[in-house]
Design a protein around this motif. Structure first.
Motif, PDB file in Angstrom:
ATOM      1  N   THR A 332       1.056  -1.183  -0.023  1.00  0.00           N
ATOM      2  CA  THR A 332       0.135   0.020  -0.104  1.00  0.00           C
ATOM      3  C   THR A 332       1.083   1.230  -0.123  1.00  0.00           C
ATOM      4  O   THR A 332       1.778   1.419   0.916  1.00  0.00           O
ATOM      5  CB  THR A 332      -0.904  -0.017   1.334  1.00  0.00           C
ATOM      6  OG1 THR A 332      -1.720  -1.172   1.225  1.00  0.00           O
ATOM      7  CG2 THR A 332      -1.986   1.123   0.915  1.00  0.00           C
ATOM      8  N   LEU A 333       0.613   2.108  -0.944  1.00  0.00           N
ATOM      9  CA  LEU A 333       1.451   3.299  -1.143  1.00  0.00           C
ATOM     10  C   LEU A 333       0.467   4.491  -1.189  1.00  0.00           C
ATOM     11  O   LEU A 333      -0.474   4.450  -1.859  1.00  0.00           O
ATOM     12  CB  LEU A 333       2.412   3.158  -2.358  1.00  0.00           C
ATOM     13  CG  LEU A 333       3.280   4.209  -2.572  1.00  0.00           C
ATOM     14  CD1 LEU A 333       4.334   3.381  -3.598  1.00  0.00           C
ATOM     15  CD2 LEU A 333       2.682   5.221  -3.501  1.00  0.00           C
ATOM     16  N   GLY A 334       1.023   5.660  -0.474  1.00  0.00           N
ATOM     17  CA  GLY A 334       0.339   7.049  -0.512  1.00  0.00           C
ATOM     18  C   GLY A 334       0.225   7.550   0.799  1.00  0.00           C
ATOM     19  O   GLY A 334       1.460   7.532   1.481  1.00  0.00           O
ATOM     20  N   VAL A 335      -0.792   8.037   1.303  1.00  0.00           N
ATOM     21  CA  VAL A 335      -1.053   8.795   2.502  1.00  0.00           C
ATOM     22  C   VAL A 335      -2.081   8.385   3.217  1.00  0.00           C
ATOM     23  O   VAL A 335      -3.093   7.502   2.761  1.00  0.00           O
ATOM     24  CB  VAL A 335      -0.959  10.298   2.490  1.00  0.00           C
ATOM     25  CG1 VAL A 335       0.361  10.818   1.879  1.00  0.00           C
ATOM     26  CG2 VAL A 335      -2.208  10.638   1.757  1.00  0.00           C
ATOM     27  N   ARG A 336      -2.065   8.260   4.575  1.00  0.00           N
ATOM     28  CA  ARG A 336      -3.175   7.518   5.452  1.00  0.00           C
ATOM     29  C   ARG A 336      -4.667   7.931   5.049  1.00  0.00           C
ATOM     30  O   ARG A 336      -4.780   9.039   4.584  1.00  0.00           O
ATOM     31  CB  ARG A 336      -3.073   8.089   6.939  1.00  0.00           C
ATOM     32  CG  ARG A 336      -4.275   7.669   7.749  1.00  0.00           C
ATOM     33  CD  ARG A 336      -3.778   7.718   9.411  1.00  0.00           C
ATOM     34  NE  ARG A 336      -3.535   9.211   9.527  1.00  0.00           N
ATOM     35  CZ  ARG A 336      -4.650   9.784   9.969  1.00  0.00           C
ATOM     36  NH1 ARG A 336      -5.864   9.493  10.131  1.00  0.00           N
ATOM     37  NH2 ARG A 336      -4.597  11.331  10.328  1.00  0.00           N
ATOM     38  N   SER A 337      -5.339   6.939   4.996  1.00  0.00           N
ATOM     39  CA  SER A 337      -6.897   6.955   4.332  1.00  0.00           C
ATOM     40  C   SER A 337      -7.845   7.564   5.381  1.00  0.00           C
ATOM     41  O   SER A 337      -7.333   8.141   6.390  1.00  0.00           O
ATOM     42  CB  SER A 337      -7.498   5.547   3.915  1.00  0.00           C
ATOM     43  OG  SER A 337      -7.440   4.780   5.142  1.00  0.00           O
ATOM     44  N   PHE A 338      -9.136   8.061   4.746  1.00  0.00           N
ATOM     45  CA  PHE A 338     -10.002   8.719   5.610  1.00  0.00           C
ATOM     46  C   PHE A 338     -10.144   8.240   7.122  1.00  0.00           C
ATOM     47  O   PHE A 338     -10.509   9.117   7.894  1.00  0.00           O
ATOM     48  CB  PHE A 338     -11.113   8.849   4.592  1.00  0.00           C
ATOM     49  CG  PHE A 338     -12.395   9.622   5.258  1.00  0.00           C
ATOM     50  CD1 PHE A 338     -12.234  11.095   5.009  1.00  0.00           C
ATOM     51  CD2 PHE A 338     -13.490   9.027   6.176  1.00  0.00           C
ATOM     52  CE1 PHE A 338     -13.199  11.939   5.692  1.00  0.00           C
ATOM     53  CE2 PHE A 338     -14.576  10.154   6.682  1.00  0.00           C
ATOM     54  CZ  PHE A 338     -14.327  11.401   6.074  1.00  0.00           C
ATOM     55  N   GLY A 339     -10.549   6.831   7.055  1.00  0.00           N
ATOM     56  CA  GLY A 339     -11.047   6.439   8.428  1.00  0.00           C
ATOM     57  C   GLY A 339     -12.416   6.229   8.735  1.00  0.00           C
ATOM     58  O   GLY A 339     -12.600   6.171   9.829  1.00  0.00           O
ATOM     59  N   LYS A 340     -13.147   5.870   7.783  1.00  0.00           N
ATOM     60  CA  LYS A 340     -14.458   5.329   7.895  1.00  0.00           C
ATOM     61  C   LYS A 340     -14.956   3.976   8.313  1.00  0.00           C
ATOM     62  O   LYS A 340     -14.500   3.121   7.131  1.00  0.00           O
ATOM     63  CB  LYS A 340     -15.479   6.089   6.894  1.00  0.00           C
ATOM     64  CG  LYS A 340     -16.744   5.772   7.237  1.00  0.00           C
ATOM     65  CD  LYS A 340     -17.594   6.376   5.966  1.00  0.00           C
ATOM     66  CE  LYS A 340     -19.063   6.032   6.191  1.00  0.00           C
ATOM     67  NZ  LYS A 340     -19.366   4.660   5.832  1.00  0.00           N
ATOM     68  N   GLY A 341     -14.895   3.482   9.414  1.00  0.00           N
ATOM     69  CA  GLY A 341     -14.867   2.178   9.827  1.00  0.00           C
ATOM     70  C   GLY A 341     -16.277   1.644  10.155  1.00  0.00           C
ATOM     71  O   GLY A 341     -16.609   0.841  11.078  1.00  0.00           O
ATOM     72  N   SER A 342     -17.467   2.453   9.588  1.00  0.00           N
ATOM     73  CA  SER A 342     -18.911   1.896   9.778  1.00  0.00           C
ATOM     74  C   SER A 342     -19.621   1.575   8.803  1.00  0.00           C
ATOM     75  O   SER A 342     -19.163   2.042   7.593  1.00  0.00           O
ATOM     76  CB  SER A 342     -19.305   2.958  10.780  1.00  0.00           C
ATOM     77  OG  SER A 342     -19.451   4.238   9.845  1.00  0.00           O
ATOM     78  N   VAL A 343     -20.484   1.042   9.025  1.00  0.00           N
ATOM     79  CA  VAL A 343     -21.434   0.350   7.905  1.00  0.00           C
ATOM     80  C   VAL A 343     -22.984   1.240   8.093  1.00  0.00           C
ATOM     81  O   VAL A 343     -23.334   1.271   9.062  1.00  0.00           O
ATOM     82  CB  VAL A 343     -21.688  -0.974   7.760  1.00  0.00           C
ATOM     83  CG1 VAL A 343     -22.557  -1.483   6.728  1.00  0.00           C
ATOM     84  CG2 VAL A 343     -20.249  -1.743   7.675  1.00  0.00           C
ATOM     85  N   GLN A 344     -23.354   1.711   7.165  1.00  0.00           N
ATOM     86  CA  GLN A 344     -24.812   2.217   6.960  1.00  0.00           C
ATOM     87  C   GLN A 344     -25.613   1.365   6.183  1.00  0.00           C
ATOM     88  O   GLN A 344     -25.294   1.082   5.176  1.00  0.00           O
ATOM     89  CB  GLN A 344     -24.643   3.770   6.348  1.00  0.00           C
ATOM     90  CG  GLN A 344     -24.117   4.883   7.417  1.00  0.00           C
ATOM     91  CD  GLN A 344     -22.554   4.839   7.487  1.00  0.00           C
ATOM     92  OE1 GLN A 344     -21.949   4.360   6.558  1.00  0.00           O
ATOM     93  NE2 GLN A 344     -22.133   4.525   8.709  1.00  0.00           N
ATOM     94  N   THR A 345     -26.795   1.733   6.831  1.00  0.00           N
ATOM     95  CA  THR A 345     -27.920   0.821   6.109  1.00  0.00           C
ATOM     96  C   THR A 345     -29.185   1.911   5.434  1.00  0.00           C
ATOM     97  O   THR A 345     -29.420   2.572   6.846  1.00  0.00           O
ATOM     98  CB  THR A 345     -28.704  -0.260   6.966  1.00  0.00           C
ATOM     99  OG1 THR A 345     -27.576  -1.366   7.332  1.00  0.00           O
ATOM    100  CG2 THR A 345     -29.812  -0.971   6.136  1.00  0.00           C
ATOM    101  N   VAL A 346     -29.331   1.899   4.367  1.00  0.00           N
ATOM    102  CA  VAL A 346     -30.617   2.686   3.914  1.00  0.00           C
ATOM    103  C   VAL A 346     -31.902   1.879   4.233  1.00  0.00           C
ATOM    104  O   VAL A 346     -31.937   0.908   3.482  1.00  0.00           O
ATOM    105  CB  VAL A 346     -30.433   3.222   2.426  1.00  0.00           C
ATOM    106  CG1 VAL A 346     -31.547   4.186   2.003  1.00  0.00           C
ATOM    107  CG2 VAL A 346     -29.299   3.987   2.309  1.00  0.00           C
ATOM    108  N   MET A 347     -32.531   2.501   4.895  1.00  0.00           N
ATOM    109  CA  MET A 347     -33.991   1.791   5.265  1.00  0.00           C
ATOM    110  C   MET A 347     -35.122   2.609   5.011  1.00  0.00           C
ATOM    111  O   MET A 347     -35.814   3.730   5.423  1.00  0.00           O
ATOM    112  CB  MET A 347     -34.217   1.558   6.839  1.00  0.00           C
ATOM    113  CG  MET A 347     -32.923   0.809   7.570  1.00  0.00           C
ATOM    114  SD  MET A 347     -32.955   0.927   9.319  1.00  0.00           S
ATOM    115  CE  MET A 347     -31.598  -0.208   9.737  1.00  0.00           C
ATOM    116  N   PRO A 348     -35.719   2.363   3.754  1.00  0.00           N
ATOM    117  CA  PRO A 348     -36.872   2.982   3.100  1.00  0.00           C
ATOM    118  C   PRO A 348     -38.074   2.926   4.456  1.00  0.00           C
ATOM    119  O   PRO A 348     -38.317   2.017   4.904  1.00  0.00           O
ATOM    120  CB  PRO A 348     -37.297   2.091   2.246  1.00  0.00           C
ATOM    121  CG  PRO A 348     -36.262   1.624   1.656  1.00  0.00           C
ATOM    122  CD  PRO A 348     -35.380   1.256   2.792  1.00  0.00           C
ATOM    123  N   LEU A 349     -38.929   3.925   4.569  1.00  0.00           N
ATOM    124  CA  LEU A 349     -39.988   4.239   5.521  1.00  0.00           C
ATOM    125  C   LEU A 349     -41.221   3.599   5.172  1.00  0.00           C
ATOM    126  O   LEU A 349     -41.619   4.135   3.861  1.00  0.00           O
ATOM    127  CB  LEU A 349     -40.002   5.188   6.382  1.00  0.00           C
ATOM    128  CG  LEU A 349     -38.682   5.908   7.154  1.00  0.00           C
ATOM    129  CD1 LEU A 349     -38.855   7.271   7.527  1.00  0.00           C
ATOM    130  CD2 LEU A 349     -38.361   4.995   8.227  1.00  0.00           C
TER     131      LEU A 349
END
Length: 470
Positions: A332-349
């Motif tokens: 892996t080459l470059g600079v440190r990534s964003f850091g989003k370690g979560s998962v989102q679910t889209v739930m229609p109402l």
């Protein structure tokens, strides 16, 4: 990350239980009153449980405020606007990635995934009431205008965004194709605001781009949609054929890739990893947690692989970078990534009442790391420019009220001992006279050029040579 249905209308309208007869009627018509009654029902001794009593007290507080605003606000308001604002505040107050979408906003989001909308090509987020750019998408008006990750959008067409929520700001940026729009930006390190005028376009994101540099296959993934893995595989096969059937390595470019579908991230890893864990997710309820393993075939036949990342690499792109790094399949080459370690679910109402985007799980790399707020640290650090502008770059850890990094492997990662010797000689920044970066001129892309050096050095090493790559 994929759409799924969930019955959340109860929670949506439950907050209005004590807001007056009209709201009470609405609750009863949706069958919510019985749920509230069960929640606050007294126990055998005739007393409401402490937790439920507190819930009921807070719902009464909400109802009181609702009535005061409805009766005394300086201008007439609609109940729908008050409820929509309440729902939006409820969700955006949890973390930067949860939100409520009205029916129109949900419809717009569905249209956006098909690329049939007039826009600028910006991934944006909200932080402390400010609209921040996460990523300008490849080949869009925003990218061509030079908008950068971390820019603050403070006005649109001369009108301030102060007090405007994220969904409203996005609505203002969309519009009919071929119409002009001017964004006023505040950029770190620049004293005066910048006015950038663009023309809206139908945004068709070219998810996969590829090129052949000598015998090295270069594949760029701009995002993870339903066609990403198949597009990447097709690009690899095309480049291999173009190279006469023999390649010496692959560069997978995930820079400024904001992520997308989790299953596509796993599928991409399947094309490089033959077995073992790719990613695991841990939800609030153990039965909703998952582990996803590789069951694929390395389409490259084990060729040297370099993955490029930067501060705009987020979510699904971090899953891929982390899995390939943990399996020692890539450098892996470059600079440190964003850091989003979560998962989102889209739930229609139900009832055409829009949808909620809700953070439902954390994810972990194969070694058990949570990159939430931390990001993927590259094996070889290489900046795009000589200036160390990392303090100006927007990452997950810079946002307010992010979810905690917890449950993962504790302690620092073990340093890699398998990096090729050339890794020690790769400079971490361009030389003084390096030309300004131009996305249309690969020779100006310092990170890419260093990645090519690493691939070629690995290909030349005896242990990395391949008789063929089928």
């Amino acid at each position: 990350m994929k759409l799924r249905h969930g019955l959340l209308l109860g929670a949506t309208f439950l907050a209005g239980a004590a807001a007056g007869p009209e709201i009470g009627h609405l609750l009863r018509s949706h069958g919510i009153a019985s749920a509230l009654a069960q929640e606050t029902a007294p126990d055998a001794a005739g007393k409401a449980p402490a937790g439920r009593a507190e819930t009921y007290r807070l719902l009464n507080l909400f109802g009181y405020v609702f009535e005061r605003v409805r009766a005394d606000y300086v201008e007439p308001t609609t109940d729908r606007d008050l409820i929509n604002n309440s729902l939006n505040g409820m969700l955006t107050g949890l973390d930067p990635h949860s939100s409520y979408m009205t029916a129109k906003q949900f419809s717009d989001m569905q249209v956006q995934t098909k690329g049939q909308f007039g826009g600028l090509g910006l991934e944006v987020t909200s932080d402390a009431g400010l609209i921040k750019v996460m990523t300008p998408m490849d080949g869009t008006p925003a990218s061509r205008a030079g908008i950068k990750t971390g820019d603050l959008i403070i006005a649109i067409n001369g009108k301030s965004l102060d007090g405007i929520d994220l969904n409203d700001a996005v609505d203002r940026m969309r519009g009919e194709p071929n119409t002009k729009i001017t964004l006023t930006l505040k950029r770190q390190g620049v004293d005066k605001p910048l006015d950038v005028t663009m023309t809206r376009e139908i945004i068709h994101i070219q998810v996969v781009r590829s090129a052949l540099y000598g015998k090295t296959a270069y594949i760029r993934l701009a995002s993870f949609d339903e066609e990403t893995e198949s597009g990447m595989r097709d690009a690899f096969n095309k480049l291999k054929k173009q190279a006469g059937g023999t390649l010496n390595g692959v560069i997978l470019d995930l820079r400024n890739d904001p992520g997308g579908l989790l299953d596509q991230a796993v599928a991409v890893c399947d094309d490089f990893i033959t077995s073992g864990e790719v990613v695991s997710t841990r939800a609030r309820h153990p039965q909703d947690s998952q582990r996803m393993d590789a069951h694929g075939t390395d389409i490259t036949g084990g060729l040297p692989l370099v993955v490029l990342i930067n501060e705009g690499s987020a979510s699904a792109s971090e899953i891929v970078a982390g899995a390939l790094q943990d399996h020692r399949r890539s450098i892996t080459l470059g600079v440190r990534s964003f850091g989003k370690g979560s998962v989102q679910t889209v739930m229609p109402l139900p009832g055409d009442n829009g949808a909620i985007r809700l953070t439902t799980a954390r994810y972990y790399t194969p070694s058990g790391r949570s990159i939430q707020g931390l990001g993927i640290v590259p094996d070889i650090k290489v900046r795009e420019t000589r200036e160390d502008d990392s303090k100006f770059m927007l990452r997950e850890g810079d946002l307010n009220h992010i979810i905690k990094n917890q449950g993962g492997t504790q302690g620092a990662s073990q340093p890699r001992t398998d990096l090729p010797p050339i890794a020690k000689s790769i400079p971490d920044a361009p030389p003084a006279k390096w030309p300004a970066f131009d996305p249309t001129k690969p020779d100006t892309d310092f990170q890419l050029q260093q990645g090519l050096k690493v691939v070629q050095a690995m290909a030349a090493a005896p242990s990395q040579k391949r008789a063929d790559n089928q």
